[in-house]
Design a protein around this motif. Structure first.
Motif, PDB file in Angstrom:
ATOM      1  N   ASN A  30      34.795  25.954  45.972  1.00  0.00           N
ATOM      2  CA  ASN A  30      33.764  26.985  45.901  1.00  0.00           C
ATOM      3  C   ASN A  30      33.251  27.263  47.298  1.00  0.00           C
ATOM      4  O   ASN A  30      32.859  26.333  48.020  1.00  0.00           O
ATOM      5  CB  ASN A  30      32.602  26.535  45.006  1.00  0.00           C
ATOM      6  CG  ASN A  30      32.798  26.938  43.560  1.00  0.00           C
ATOM      7  OD1 ASN A  30      33.864  27.406  43.165  1.00  0.00           O
ATOM      8  ND2 ASN A  30      31.767  26.748  42.747  1.00  0.00           N
ATOM      9  N   VAL A  31      33.238  28.537  47.674  1.00  0.00           N
ATOM     10  CA  VAL A  31      32.748  28.933  48.995  1.00  0.00           C
ATOM     11  C   VAL A  31      31.845  30.154  48.844  1.00  0.00           C
ATOM     12  O   VAL A  31      31.988  30.927  47.893  1.00  0.00           O
ATOM     13  CB  VAL A  31      33.916  29.260  49.957  1.00  0.00           C
ATOM     14  CG1 VAL A  31      34.684  28.007  50.319  1.00  0.00           C
ATOM     15  CG2 VAL A  31      34.865  30.280  49.333  1.00  0.00           C
ATOM     16  N   PRO A  32      30.894  30.347  49.769  1.00  0.00           N
ATOM     17  CA  PRO A  32      29.969  31.484  49.668  1.00  0.00           C
ATOM     18  C   PRO A  32      30.671  32.807  49.983  1.00  0.00           C
ATOM     19  O   PRO A  32      30.875  33.163  51.144  1.00  0.00           O
ATOM     20  CB  PRO A  32      28.891  31.150  50.703  1.00  0.00           C
ATOM     21  CG  PRO A  32      29.575  30.263  51.691  1.00  0.00           C
ATOM     22  CD  PRO A  32      30.568  29.472  50.909  1.00  0.00           C
ATOM     23  N   LEU A  33      31.054  33.544  48.951  1.00  0.00           N
ATOM     24  CA  LEU A  33      31.714  34.843  49.087  1.00  0.00           C
ATOM     25  C   LEU A  33      31.149  35.799  48.050  1.00  0.00           C
ATOM     26  O   LEU A  33      30.602  35.370  47.027  1.00  0.00           O
ATOM     27  CB  LEU A  33      33.228  34.707  48.895  1.00  0.00           C
ATOM     28  CG  LEU A  33      34.009  33.913  49.961  1.00  0.00           C
ATOM     29  CD1 LEU A  33      35.451  33.727  49.518  1.00  0.00           C
ATOM     30  CD2 LEU A  33      33.958  34.623  51.307  1.00  0.00           C
ATOM     31  N   GLN A  34      31.298  37.078  48.307  1.00  0.00           N
ATOM     32  CA  GLN A  34      30.842  38.101  47.361  1.00  0.00           C
ATOM     33  C   GLN A  34      32.030  38.819  46.721  1.00  0.00           C
ATOM     34  O   GLN A  34      31.863  39.895  46.134  1.00  0.00           O
ATOM     35  CB  GLN A  34      29.942  39.123  48.073  1.00  0.00           C
ATOM     36  CG  GLN A  34      28.678  38.534  48.678  1.00  0.00           C
ATOM     37  CD  GLN A  34      27.725  37.965  47.646  1.00  0.00           C
ATOM     38  OE1 GLN A  34      27.413  36.782  47.662  1.00  0.00           O
ATOM     39  NE2 GLN A  34      27.268  38.802  46.735  1.00  0.00           N
ATOM     40  N   ALA A  35      33.221  38.251  46.854  1.00  0.00           N
ATOM     41  CA  ALA A  35      34.412  38.867  46.264  1.00  0.00           C
ATOM     42  C   ALA A  35      35.393  37.778  45.877  1.00  0.00           C
ATOM     43  O   ALA A  35      35.374  36.666  46.419  1.00  0.00           O
ATOM     44  CB  ALA A  35      35.054  39.841  47.251  1.00  0.00           C
ATOM     45  N   GLY A  36      36.254  38.117  44.911  1.00  0.00           N
ATOM     46  CA  GLY A  36      37.271  37.180  44.465  1.00  0.00           C
ATOM     47  C   GLY A  36      38.583  37.907  44.208  1.00  0.00           C
ATOM     48  O   GLY A  36      38.617  39.135  44.120  1.00  0.00           O
ATOM     49  N   VAL A  37      39.655  37.138  44.110  1.00  0.00           N
ATOM     50  CA  VAL A  37      40.979  37.707  43.880  1.00  0.00           C
ATOM     51  C   VAL A  37      41.383  37.490  42.422  1.00  0.00           C
ATOM     52  O   VAL A  37      41.379  36.350  41.940  1.00  0.00           O
ATOM     53  CB  VAL A  37      42.033  37.075  44.817  1.00  0.00           C
ATOM     54  CG1 VAL A  37      43.430  37.573  44.463  1.00  0.00           C
ATOM     55  CG2 VAL A  37      41.710  37.395  46.264  1.00  0.00           C
ATOM     56  N   LEU A  38      41.705  38.573  41.755  1.00  0.00           N
ATOM     57  CA  LEU A  38      42.190  38.490  40.381  1.00  0.00           C
ATOM     58  C   LEU A  38      43.716  38.473  40.417  1.00  0.00           C
ATOM     59  O   LEU A  38      44.345  39.390  40.937  1.00  0.00           O
ATOM     60  CB  LEU A  38      41.702  39.688  39.568  1.00  0.00           C
ATOM     61  CG  LEU A  38      42.172  39.729  38.106  1.00  0.00           C
ATOM     62  CD1 LEU A  38      41.536  38.591  37.310  1.00  0.00           C
ATOM     63  CD2 LEU A  38      41.841  41.089  37.477  1.00  0.00           C
ATOM     64  N   THR A  39      44.306  37.423  39.876  1.00  0.00           N
ATOM     65  CA  THR A  39      45.763  37.327  39.791  1.00  0.00           C
ATOM     66  C   THR A  39      46.227  37.726  38.390  1.00  0.00           C
ATOM     67  O   THR A  39      45.418  37.809  37.458  1.00  0.00           O
ATOM     68  CB  THR A  39      46.232  35.902  40.108  1.00  0.00           C
ATOM     69  OG1 THR A  39      45.625  34.992  39.171  1.00  0.00           O
ATOM     70  CG2 THR A  39      45.843  35.499  41.518  1.00  0.00           C
ATOM     71  N   THR A  40      47.507  37.969  38.217  1.00  0.00           N
ATOM     72  CA  THR A  40      48.044  38.341  36.915  1.00  0.00           C
ATOM     73  C   THR A  40      47.783  37.237  35.888  1.00  0.00           C
ATOM     74  O   THR A  40      48.182  36.090  36.082  1.00  0.00           O
ATOM     75  CB  THR A  40      49.553  38.595  37.019  1.00  0.00           C
ATOM     76  OG1 THR A  40      49.793  39.639  37.963  1.00  0.00           O
ATOM     77  CG2 THR A  40      50.123  39.006  35.663  1.00  0.00           C
ATOM     78  N   GLY A  41      47.069  37.561  34.852  1.00  0.00           N
ATOM     79  CA  GLY A  41      46.733  36.583  33.817  1.00  0.00           C
ATOM     80  C   GLY A  41      45.659  35.600  34.221  1.00  0.00           C
ATOM     81  O   GLY A  41      45.356  34.660  33.477  1.00  0.00           O
ATOM     82  N   GLY A  42      45.054  35.816  35.383  1.00  0.00           N
ATOM     83  CA  GLY A  42      44.041  34.878  35.877  1.00  0.00           C
ATOM     84  C   GLY A  42      42.619  35.366  35.658  1.00  0.00           C
ATOM     85  O   GLY A  42      42.369  36.296  34.882  1.00  0.00           O
TER      86      GLY A  42
END
Length: 226
Positions: free
Chosen positions: A101-113
Motif C-alpha cells: 500500500n502506497v499513498p496514491l490517488q490512482a490505481g491500475v485495473l488489470t483484466t479480471g482484476g
C-alpha cells in the motif's frame, strides 16, 4: 612556543625528515606517531626562558585527540550507513512480486482484476464514498461505504461500471470523500500495487520501488505489505 610551528621545525630539518619518511603525507596530514615526535622536538627546542606551560601542552594533545576521534567517528558512521543501506536493499528486494500500500490517488485495473486500497478517517463519518474516474475525468463508478468509524477504511472496485459493464484495463483515478460535521472532505488514499522491481538509491538517495503500471515510489512511503 604554545603550538607546533612548522616553519621553525623546517628550519631545523625536522619537518623535512618527517616528510621524507612518508612522501604521501602533507605537512597538515599527521599521524599520531608524527604528532608525538613533533611534540618531543618542540619540547627539546623550546626557549628555556619561555618554557611551554603544561596547559598548552595538554591543550595540543586534546586538540589532536579530538580530531583523531572525529576521523574515527566519521569512518564508523560511514560503515554503519553502508551496512544500513545494504540491509534495506535486501529487505526491499524481498518485496519484488508482493503487493504494498502506497499513498496514491490512482490505481491500475488489470483484466479480471480490481483496484484495492484504504483511506483513513480522522473522525467518524455518516457518509463515506469512493468515486472512480477515467483519464478523461468521467465518473465510471461510485462506491458507497456508508457510515464509518475513525481510522483506516478498506475499499475495493471490481472493475465494473455503474451500468454493470466491465471497464477496460488501464489507469483510473480514485477519489475518496467523507461528510464530517456537515461538510464534505476529500481524503487521501492508499492504493495497493504490485512491486515489479527495486532500484537502489545512490548516495543520499532512497531506495525506490517500481510499481506495476504506476511508476516508482520511495521505499519509505510503503504503509502496508501483503
Amino acid at each position: 612556543m604554545s603550538e607546533v610551528d612548522f616553519n621553525t621545525l623546517q628550519s631545523l630539518g625536522l619537518a623535512q625528515q618527517s616528510t621524507a619518511t612518508n612522501t604521501s603525507k602533507s605537512n597538515s596530514d599527521l599521524g599520531q606517531g608524527d604528532f608525538l615526535k613533533l611534540m618531543v622536538t618542540q619540547l627539546n627546542n623550546q626557549d628555556p626562558m619561555k618554557p611551554m606551560e603544561s596547559g598548552d601542552f595538554l591543550g595540543q594533545i586534546a586538540q589532536f585527540s579530538t580530531v583523531t576521534g572525529i576521523d574515527g567517528l566519521n569512518t564508523s558512521f560511514s560503515e554503519f550507513a553502508s551496512s544500513v543501506s545494504n540491509d534495506q536493499a535486501l529487505q526491499a528486494a524481498n518485496l519484488v512480486g508482493r503487493r504494498v500500500n502506497v499513498p496514491l490517488q490512482a490505481g491500475v485495473l488489470t483484466t479480471g482484476g480490481s483496484i484495492d486500497g484504504e483511506l483513513t478517517l480522522p473522525t467518524s463519518s455518516p457518509d463515506v464514498s469512493i468515486n472512480i474516474t477515467d483519464q478523461a475525468g468521467q465518473i465510471v463508478q461510485t462506491i458507497p461505504l456508508g457510515t464509518q468509524s475513525a481510522g483506516p477504511v478498506a475499499f475495493s472496485w471490481d472493475g465494473k461500471r455503474s451500468d454493470g459493464t466491465v471497464a477496460s484495463p488501464g489507469l483510473y483515478n480514485v477519489d475518496a470523500k467523507a461528510r464530517i460535521d456537515g461538510q464534505n472532505f476529500e481524503l487521501d488514499t492508499q492504493i495497493s500495487a504490485d512491486v515489479d522491481s527495486v532500484t537502489l538509491g545512490g548516495l543520499g538517495k532512497p531506495l525506490q520501488l517500481n510499481l506495476s503500471g504506476l511508476g516508482s515510489v520511495p521505499f519509505s512511503n510503503v504503509s502496508r505489505i501483503f
